[in-house]
Design a protein around this motif. Structure first.
Motif, PDB file in Angstrom:
ATOM      1  N   ASP A  43     -27.070  -1.273 -36.678  1.00 11.37           N
ATOM      2  CA  ASP A  43     -26.136  -0.389 -37.372  1.00 11.37           C
ATOM      3  C   ASP A  43     -25.719   0.765 -36.455  1.00 11.37           C
ATOM      4  O   ASP A  43     -26.574   1.397 -35.844  1.00 11.37           O
ATOM      5  CB  ASP A  43     -26.844   0.153 -38.635  1.00 11.37           C
ATOM      6  CG  ASP A  43     -25.889   0.578 -39.725  1.00 11.37           C
ATOM      7  OD1 ASP A  43     -24.946   1.333 -39.427  1.00 11.37           O
ATOM      8  OD2 ASP A  43     -26.104   0.176 -40.881  1.00 11.37           O
ATOM      9  N   ASP A 276     -28.333   4.040 -37.066  1.00  6.71           N
ATOM     10  CA  ASP A 276     -27.292   4.735 -37.838  1.00  6.71           C
ATOM     11  C   ASP A 276     -27.851   5.990 -38.489  1.00  6.71           C
ATOM     12  O   ASP A 276     -27.202   7.043 -38.483  1.00  6.71           O
ATOM     13  CB  ASP A 276     -26.720   3.801 -38.909  1.00  6.71           C
ATOM     14  CG  ASP A 276     -25.519   4.411 -39.619  1.00  6.71           C
ATOM     15  OD1 ASP A 276     -24.487   4.602 -38.963  1.00  6.71           O
ATOM     16  OD2 ASP A 276     -25.625   4.706 -40.823  1.00  6.71           O
ATOM     17  N   HIS A 480     -18.308   7.812 -38.522  1.00  2.00           N
ATOM     18  CA  HIS A 480     -17.457   6.677 -38.140  1.00  2.00           C
ATOM     19  C   HIS A 480     -16.609   6.333 -39.335  1.00  2.00           C
ATOM     20  O   HIS A 480     -17.122   6.212 -40.435  1.00  2.00           O
ATOM     21  CB  HIS A 480     -18.327   5.483 -37.740  1.00  2.00           C
ATOM     22  CG  HIS A 480     -19.421   5.217 -38.731  1.00  2.00           C
ATOM     23  ND1 HIS A 480     -19.223   4.448 -39.855  1.00  2.00           N
ATOM     24  CD2 HIS A 480     -20.697   5.650 -38.808  1.00  2.00           C
ATOM     25  CE1 HIS A 480     -20.355   4.414 -40.559  1.00  2.00           C
ATOM     26  NE2 HIS A 480     -21.263   5.153 -39.961  1.00  2.00           N
TER      27      HIS A 480
HETATM   28 ZN   LIG Z   1     -23.180   5.163 -40.646  1.00  2.52          ZN
END
Ligand SMILES: [Zn+2]
Length: 542
Positions: A43, A276, A480
């Motif tokens: 991720d 992430d 993002h």
């Molecule tokens: Zn993310």
């Protein structure tokens, strides 16, 4: 020519006779379908990381499995604008974009199901959580994924004999990558760190999963990460301790479900979320993110070495794809430190300013709330509010699209001083309405194509916008969500007997994974797949 060929054939035949059993065994292994296909996702894993940190990777079977013994593509880009986790995982699983699989965001408004909160991409009130259960937990399923996955197609092609599973720290990453016909999807209870599932897959956790939760492995990860009690996901999730934790769970699953030991190909999707969770806090250039990626290398080496010893035929009977669900932009300070323009926006102020301007236009003096809590890059409109003012969807979305650039400009913080040197010149570069996207009425540009592939009927009324580069809704960390290269670039690599090892340059897409595997496995492509078979990396005779 013909004679030479026959002579060669005779010579080879003689050798086969001489060392018959060995050659026959090899030939059989080469023809056999793999016992196990793994779709591995990391991720927030940007496409430049593997080369940036390549010298760090000292193991044989971690990232070097792909870089040295696999087919590695350096230029893999998502071709849509909504570069988020849920759509990214659905895109990998289905080989389609949002206009094919329907997953536009991690959560969206759906008034048919709730008028009080946006529904998550996988929550499903018809089911319950299985395992650790909080008072507000509701179950989950792939109900919103409108296309089949590669795993689904393998299960269908084997009339249910193949076994399909998905795991991750995140529910959406476990569920949307694996699909509908899975025998189970497992993710974390955020507080305890135990793995949970949903009654969509059955009334209780399999024995091996319950045993893993009771084994003390969770407490070990908590201690390793120095996690606060009740904060496993936020604390341990942002450390390498959660990577080995997830991969140990993967080993328990492979052993417990006898994956790779059936007569047909099994499929397992694994998504590592830790990059992430940490990446949002520290950005792509932090030494902490580098340490995380180096730790993943070591943990993958341990996992694939374990798999080699526990699958029939070892890793020669396993095919693996590696990719990311999206990339990431630099932090605001990181961009500015390199002399790049960057800017911060405040979505709450933008929502208020939009509501003020819309009231002035459609309902003077009334203070109607027209804009719903939104997840960028979509600004979500409340159809009920506009209907009360007799405004159509097209008119409402056009009004918001027209107002958006000035609203961003009027609510932007003053030209930054200190570490941020330059403001981004245009805060909103383009706007696109849902009506426009549904009709395919988009500019004939690369961005227009990407926006078309971001269309979903879900999410009530909305306007999608493309922001200035390196714009964040917060002064700390990064995010993002843009249609730009830094959010769309991910690695793509394959390992396995079907692939020609090497480094491949030129544009490829994450949707190509499902199409390539489907071709090699001789199953139908997923129902909405749009990818290309990456023939340049396929061994002759496959
Ligand atoms: Zn993310």
């Amino acid at each position: 020519m013909r004679l030479v060929s026959i002579r060669k054939f005779v010579a080879v035949a003689a050798v086969v006779v001489a060392i018959g059993p060995t050659v026959a065994a090899e030939a059989q292994a080469y023809r056999a379908k793999p016992k196990l296909v793994i779709e591995l996702v990391i991720d927030q894993f940007r496409g430049d990381y593997l080369d940036r940190y390549r010298d760090d990777f000292k193991t044989a079977n971690g990232f070097n499995l792909f870089l040295n013994k696999g087919a590695y593509f350096t230029d893999c880009y998502y071709q849509y604008a909504n570069t988020m986790t849920a759509p990214g995982h659905s895109t990998i699983g289905t080989g389609a974009y949002t206009n094919g699989h329907g997953i536009s965001l991690n959560e969206w408004w759906d008034f048919k199901r709730s008028t009080t909160h946006p529904v998550s991409s996988v929550e499903d009130e018809r089911y319950d959580i299985v395992g650790d259960h909080g008072p507000t937990d509701i179950g989950a399923s792939p109900r919103n994924e409108l296309a089949s996955t590669l795993g689904d197609e393998v299960v269908l092609a084997s009339a249910g004999k193949s076994r399909l599973f998905g795991i991750s720290l995140k529910d959406r990453a476990a569920i949307l990558t694996s699909g509908h016909a899975s025998k189970g999807a497992f993710w974390l209870d955020h507080a305890s760190g135990h793995f949970v599932s949903s009654t969509y897959w059955g009334p209780k956790l399999p024995d091996w999963a319950a045993a893993f939760n009771a084994s003390g492995r969770t407490e070990k990860a908590i201690a390793e990460a120095k996690s606060r009690p009740g904060h496993f996901y936020d604390d341990a999730g942002a450390t390498p301790a959660s990577v080995s934790y997830l991969l140990d769970f993967a080993e328990a699953l492979v052993a417990g479900e006898k994956m790779g030991q059936h007569e047909t190909t099994d499929v397992l999707t694994i998504s590592i979320s830790s990059t992430d969770i940490l990446g949002h806090q520290v950005g792509p250039d932090s030494p902490r993110q580098r340490a995380m990626i180096d730790a993943i290398d070591v943990d993958l080496d341990a996992f694939f070495t374990w798999l080699d010893a526990h699958i029939d035929g070892g890793m020669s009977n396993v095919w693996v794809s590696l990719t990311g669900d999206h990339g990431i932009g630099p932090t605001i300070d990181g961009a500015a430190a390199s002399g790049m323009p960057a800017a911060v926006f405040n979505l709450k102020k933008i929502t208020t300013a939009l509501d003020d301007a819309l009231n002035e236009k459609f309902s003077p003096g009334k203070g109607v709330k027209y804009i719903l809590q939104s997840e960028v890059p979509y600004i979500t409109l409340d159809p009920r509010a506009f209907a009360a003012s007799n405004v159509s969807e097209a008119d409402a979305e056009n009004a918001v699209a027209d107002l958006l650039p000035a609203t961003f400009a009027s609510t932007a913080p003053p030209d930054p001083t200190g570490p941020v040197k330059l403001p981004t010149r245009a805060l909103v570069r383009h706007t696109y309405t849902k009506v426009q996207m549904a009709a395919g009425d988009l500019p004939n540009t690369e961005e227009g194509k990407r926006v078309l592939q971001s269309y979903s009927p879900n999410g009530e009324w909305y306007v999608l916008f493309s922001p200035g580069m390196y714009m964040q809704g917060s002064t700390s960390g990064t995010n993002h969500y843009t249609p730009y290269s830094y959010d769309r670039h991910v690695p793509l690599a394959f390992y396995g007997s079907a692939f020609v090892p090497g480094t491949y340059h030129g544009l490829v897409e994450p949707v190509d994974i499902a199409s390539t595997f489907a071709s090699l496995l001789r199953v139908n492509r997923p129902s909405a797949a749009v990818g290309r078979v990456l023939v340049e990396a396929v061994k002759p005779g496959q």
